[in-house]
Write a protein that holds these residues in place. Sequence first.
Motif, PDB file in Angstrom:
ATOM      1  N   GLU A  49      36.689  41.216  34.757  1.00 28.63           N
ATOM      2  CA  GLU A  49      37.589  41.425  36.007  1.00 28.63           C
ATOM      3  C   GLU A  49      36.814  41.169  37.469  1.00 28.63           C
ATOM      4  O   GLU A  49      37.316  40.472  38.160  1.00 28.63           O
ATOM      5  CB  GLU A  49      38.293  42.765  35.993  1.00 28.63           C
ATOM      6  N   GLU A  50      35.680  41.649  37.326  1.00 29.35           N
ATOM      7  CA  GLU A  50      35.038  41.778  38.678  1.00 29.35           C
ATOM      8  C   GLU A  50      34.434  40.378  38.849  1.00 29.35           C
ATOM      9  O   GLU A  50      34.497  39.814  40.008  1.00 29.35           O
ATOM     10  CB  GLU A  50      33.737  42.571  38.480  1.00 29.35           C
ATOM     11  N   LYS A  53      37.420  38.347  40.241  1.00 24.76           N
ATOM     12  CA  LYS A  53      37.707  38.628  41.707  1.00 24.76           C
ATOM     13  C   LYS A  53      36.792  38.091  42.702  1.00 24.76           C
ATOM     14  O   LYS A  53      36.828  37.530  43.720  1.00 24.76           O
ATOM     15  CB  LYS A  53      37.797  40.276  41.717  1.00 24.76           C
ATOM     16  N   GLN A  56      37.647  34.314  42.739  1.00 20.43           N
ATOM     17  CA  GLN A  56      38.828  34.201  43.668  1.00 20.43           C
ATOM     18  C   GLN A  56      38.549  34.491  45.167  1.00 20.43           C
ATOM     19  O   GLN A  56      38.983  33.611  45.961  1.00 20.43           O
ATOM     20  CB  GLN A  56      40.034  35.094  43.036  1.00 20.43           C
ATOM     21  N   LYS A  57      37.648  35.215  45.333  1.00 24.17           N
ATOM     22  CA  LYS A  57      37.226  35.478  46.737  1.00 24.17           C
ATOM     23  C   LYS A  57      36.445  34.409  47.256  1.00 24.17           C
ATOM     24  O   LYS A  57      36.827  33.922  48.523  1.00 24.17           O
ATOM     25  CB  LYS A  57      36.205  36.889  46.761  1.00 24.17           C
ATOM     26  N   LYS A  60      39.189  31.660  47.968  1.00 23.70           N
ATOM     27  CA  LYS A  60      39.950  31.653  49.113  1.00 23.70           C
ATOM     28  C   LYS A  60      39.097  31.618  50.396  1.00 23.70           C
ATOM     29  O   LYS A  60      39.861  30.975  51.555  1.00 23.70           O
ATOM     30  CB  LYS A  60      40.346  33.286  49.122  1.00 23.70           C
ATOM     31  N   SER A 128      51.118  42.042  41.231  1.00 24.91           N
ATOM     32  CA  SER A 128      49.592  41.869  41.639  1.00 24.91           C
ATOM     33  C   SER A 128      48.667  42.286  40.434  1.00 24.91           C
ATOM     34  O   SER A 128      47.739  41.574  39.997  1.00 24.91           O
ATOM     35  CB  SER A 128      49.033  42.486  42.831  1.00 24.91           C
ATOM     36  N   LYS A 129      49.062  43.583  39.780  1.00 22.91           N
ATOM     37  CA  LYS A 129      48.203  43.951  38.706  1.00 22.91           C
ATOM     38  C   LYS A 129      48.351  43.283  37.582  1.00 22.91           C
ATOM     39  O   LYS A 129      47.507  42.963  36.895  1.00 22.91           O
ATOM     40  CB  LYS A 129      48.582  45.389  38.666  1.00 22.91           C
ATOM     41  N   GLU A 132      46.764  39.513  37.728  1.00 19.98           N
ATOM     42  CA  GLU A 132      45.564  39.427  38.220  1.00 19.98           C
ATOM     43  C   GLU A 132      44.401  38.288  37.641  1.00 19.98           C
ATOM     44  O   GLU A 132      44.376  38.320  36.333  1.00 19.98           O
ATOM     45  CB  GLU A 132      44.635  41.099  38.193  1.00 19.98           C
ATOM     46  N   GLY A 133      43.870  37.513  38.336  1.00 18.34           N
ATOM     47  CA  GLY A 133      43.213  36.309  37.860  1.00 18.34           C
ATOM     48  C   GLY A 133      44.031  35.382  37.184  1.00 18.34           C
ATOM     49  O   GLY A 133      43.485  34.234  36.895  1.00 18.34           O
ATOM     50  N   ASP A 136      47.383  33.191  42.200  1.00 12.40           N
ATOM     51  CA  ASP A 136      46.643  33.375  43.461  1.00 12.40           C
ATOM     52  C   ASP A 136      47.769  34.702  44.252  1.00 12.40           C
ATOM     53  O   ASP A 136      48.987  34.394  44.006  1.00 12.40           O
ATOM     54  CB  ASP A 136      46.770  32.275  44.190  1.00 12.40           C
TER      55      ASP A 136
END
Length: 149
Positions: A49-50, A53, A56-57, A60, A128-129, A132-133, A136
């Motif tokens: 998950e990290e 994220k 994705q960051k 973005k 969102s939860k 997630e992943g 977007d």
Amino acid sequence: MSLQQELMMKLKDAMKAKDVIALESLRAIKSEILLAQTKEGASSELTKEEEIKLLQKLVKQRKDSATIYKEQGRDDLAEPELAQIAIISQFLPEQMSTEDLKKVISEIMDSVGATSIKDMGKVMGLASKKLEGKADGKAISTAVKELLG
């Protein structure tokens, strides 16, 4: 295979191919991973998950930069950013289609009992939860607004 192992293999391939944009993108990912691992209170290995994220960051950031460059008429600067998005996106899981996204959000709206735009916060939190992943945040927000509005 872990993200770091896959990253190192792609990095070697990019070096051999002398692909400057791929090298820049892959090094950016590697740098972010190292920063996340050495951050205070972080474990030595990132969870899946990290990692998602983090990727994705990075995507973005590049999308935002490309948008700004295009608005300023600097396509020469926007193109490398868009190319980096394509390279970084290879490491992300498949993104949901708009139809699938709306289907899942409709189910969430039914479970929460959302009927108006006032309920957007409840729906966004759960969506969102759950997504997630897979989608977007901007796409989730747009779909929620369409379905509620």
